[in-house]
Scaffold this active site. Structure first.
Site, PDB file in Angstrom:
ATOM      1  N   GLN A 262      28.273 -25.781  36.826  1.00  0.00           N
ATOM      2  CA  GLN A 262      28.271 -26.203  35.421  1.00  0.00           C
ATOM      3  C   GLN A 262      28.840 -25.142  34.481  1.00  0.00           C
ATOM      4  O   GLN A 262      29.103 -25.433  33.311  1.00  0.00           O
ATOM      5  CB  GLN A 262      26.850 -26.582  34.992  1.00  0.00           C
ATOM      6  CG  GLN A 262      25.893 -25.417  34.920  1.00  0.00           C
ATOM      7  CD  GLN A 262      24.450 -25.834  34.677  1.00  0.00           C
ATOM      8  OE1 GLN A 262      23.798 -26.403  35.537  1.00  0.00           O
ATOM      9  NE2 GLN A 262      23.945 -25.544  33.491  1.00  0.00           N
TER      10      GLN A 262
ATOM     11  N   CYS B 132      23.212 -29.209  32.839  1.00  0.00           N
ATOM     12  CA  CYS B 132      22.552 -29.482  34.117  1.00  0.00           C
ATOM     13  C   CYS B 132      22.150 -30.943  34.239  1.00  0.00           C
ATOM     14  O   CYS B 132      22.229 -31.541  35.322  1.00  0.00           O
ATOM     15  CB  CYS B 132      21.344 -28.588  34.267  1.00  0.00           C
ATOM     16  SG  CYS B 132      20.145 -28.753  32.936  1.00  0.00           S
TER      17      CYS B 132
ATOM     18  N   HIS C 119      15.158 -27.589  33.360  1.00  0.00           N
ATOM     19  CA  HIS C 119      16.390 -27.649  34.145  1.00  0.00           C
ATOM     20  C   HIS C 119      16.441 -28.949  34.946  1.00  0.00           C
ATOM     21  O   HIS C 119      15.443 -29.357  35.544  1.00  0.00           O
ATOM     22  CB  HIS C 119      16.432 -26.434  35.077  1.00  0.00           C
ATOM     23  CG  HIS C 119      17.726 -26.248  35.797  1.00  0.00           C
ATOM     24  ND1 HIS C 119      18.958 -26.409  35.197  1.00  0.00           N
ATOM     25  CD2 HIS C 119      17.993 -25.916  37.093  1.00  0.00           C
ATOM     26  CE1 HIS C 119      19.908 -26.176  36.072  1.00  0.00           C
ATOM     27  NE2 HIS C 119      19.354 -25.881  37.230  1.00  0.00           N
TER      28      HIS C 119
ATOM     29  N   ASN D  39      21.449 -27.637  43.370  1.00  0.00           N
ATOM     30  CA  ASN D  39      21.603 -27.111  42.024  1.00  0.00           C
ATOM     31  C   ASN D  39      23.074 -27.211  41.603  1.00  0.00           C
ATOM     32  O   ASN D  39      23.931 -27.615  42.403  1.00  0.00           O
ATOM     33  CB  ASN D  39      21.110 -25.649  42.006  1.00  0.00           C
ATOM     34  CG  ASN D  39      20.774 -25.167  40.615  1.00  0.00           C
ATOM     35  OD1 ASN D  39      20.883 -25.909  39.630  1.00  0.00           O
ATOM     36  ND2 ASN D  39      20.371 -23.923  40.505  1.00  0.00           N
TER      37      ASN D  39
END
Lengths: 233, 120
Positions: free
Chosen positions: A19, A25, A168, A195
């Site tokens: 990102q 996110c 997140h 992630n």
């Protein structure tokens, strides 16, 4: 339920993305869930556009004034699913590539939709239900408290103390039954999290966190999406 | 000083673990190597800073993050904590640049997933 499960082994997860320095996110968590759902409904794995969400999704929470998806300033996966449902779908990553900023105008082209949402729902704070929904419906969008993630390198994270304030958005792709032995060599289960900080963070872009007590709030904001059964163009 | 934590939850209530809080005897040794680690960090992640002042500031942040990683290691012993690509960022910079989840106020009309069978 299987004792171990990983959607990466079943071809439902795209490569790890990055990102950059942008609080987007939420868009990566959203695309990851829809990529998995689209794969389950069509058998086709397509990388979807986060930039479309960053540029075009300004969907607001109807119950909270001013709480809207807002590019690099943050957003929420459930409102992003709502946007995707209303817009008709998301383009491919290749057609609407990620730039890492939210200064551009929306360039969404409806004729290039690659995946569409048919439905989405939130899952109760129950680890068995989360696992069952993961196995049945594909990777799940989840929120987490990322305080331990800034210094995480590898292994199963299982902090004694971790806040449950969620800050997140990530993607739950699987779980393992016996990943670490904190004491008495007693093996403990864990979640596998994708992630969006690139492959040079964590375990090649992934994070493992222990299951069992809603550590870092990982069980408290889980959503599932289903895709329409349409092949991308 | 020490931090005493309940290590385990209900399934194993007999064991408690005592850990140091990280401000103890070997923290100085750790920081002696900070500049060396910072050089390796800059090389590994291709970090450059525009001015000497910025460099020195980031070195200070890096040292603070080494101490933080050590605290995290004590609180989270089954993972490995240390230098990452974010080691030159303060916690607030990290939050601002790399997080971004809005707080969830679950709408009353949100569709709840049906309960699935989990036996067998």
């Amino acid at each position: 339920l299987p004792t171990d499960f990983d959607w990466r082994d079943h071809g439902a997860v795209t490569g790890v993305k990055d990102q950059g320095s942008c609080g987007s996110c939420w868009s990566f968590s959203t695309t990851g869930a829809l990529e998995g759902a689209h794969y389950l409904s069509t058998g086709e794995l397509v990388s979807l556009s986060e930039q479309q969400l960053v540029d075009c999704d300004h969907e607001c929470d109807p119950q909270e004034y001013g709480a809207c998806d807002s590019g690099c300033n943050g957003g929420l996966m459930t409102t992003a699913f709502e946007y995707t449902l209303k817009a008709g779908g998301l383009e491919r990553e290749d057609d609407y590539p990620y730039t890492g900023n939210d200064r551009g105008a929306c360039k969404f082209d409806k004729s290039k939709i690659a995946a569409s949402v048919s439905n989405f729902s939130v899952i109760s704070v129950n680890e068995d239900q989360i696992a069952a929904n993961l196995v049945k419906h594909g990777p799940l969008a989840v929120g987490i408290n990322a305080v331990f993630m800034q210094t995480y390198m590898k292994g199963v994270s299982c902090p004694y103390i971790c806040g449950r304030h969620l800050d997140h958005g990530v993607l739950l792709v699987g779980y393992g039954s016996a990943g670490y032995a904190p004491i008495r060599f007693k093996e403990k289960p864990y979640w596998i999290i994708k992630n969006s900080w690139g492959e040079n963070w964590g375990e090649e872009g992934y994070y493992k966190i222990c299951r069992g007590r809603n550590v870092c709030g990982v069980d408290s904001m889980v959503s599932s999406v289903a895709a329409l059964q349409t092949k991308s163009q | 000083s020490a931090v005493v934590s309940d290590v385990v939850s209900e399934d194993d209530p007999l064991i408690r673990q005592v850990v140091s809080n990280g401000a103890g005897e070997d923290s100085d040794d750790h920081l002696l190597n900070a500049e060396h680690h910072f050089t390796l960090f800059k090389s590994k992640y291709g970090k450059t800073y525009a001015t000497q002042e910025e460099h020195d500031y980031r070195l200070g942040v890096f040292k603070a993050n080494l101490r933080r990683a050590k605290r995290h290691q004590l609180l989270d012993p089954t993972a490995v904590h240390g230098v990452t690509k974010f080691s030159d960022l303060t916690p607030s910079e990290f939050r601002r640049q790399f997080l971004g989840l809005r707080p969830l106020k679950l709408p009353a009309d949100a569709q709840k997933a049906p309960i699935l069978p989990t036996n067998d």
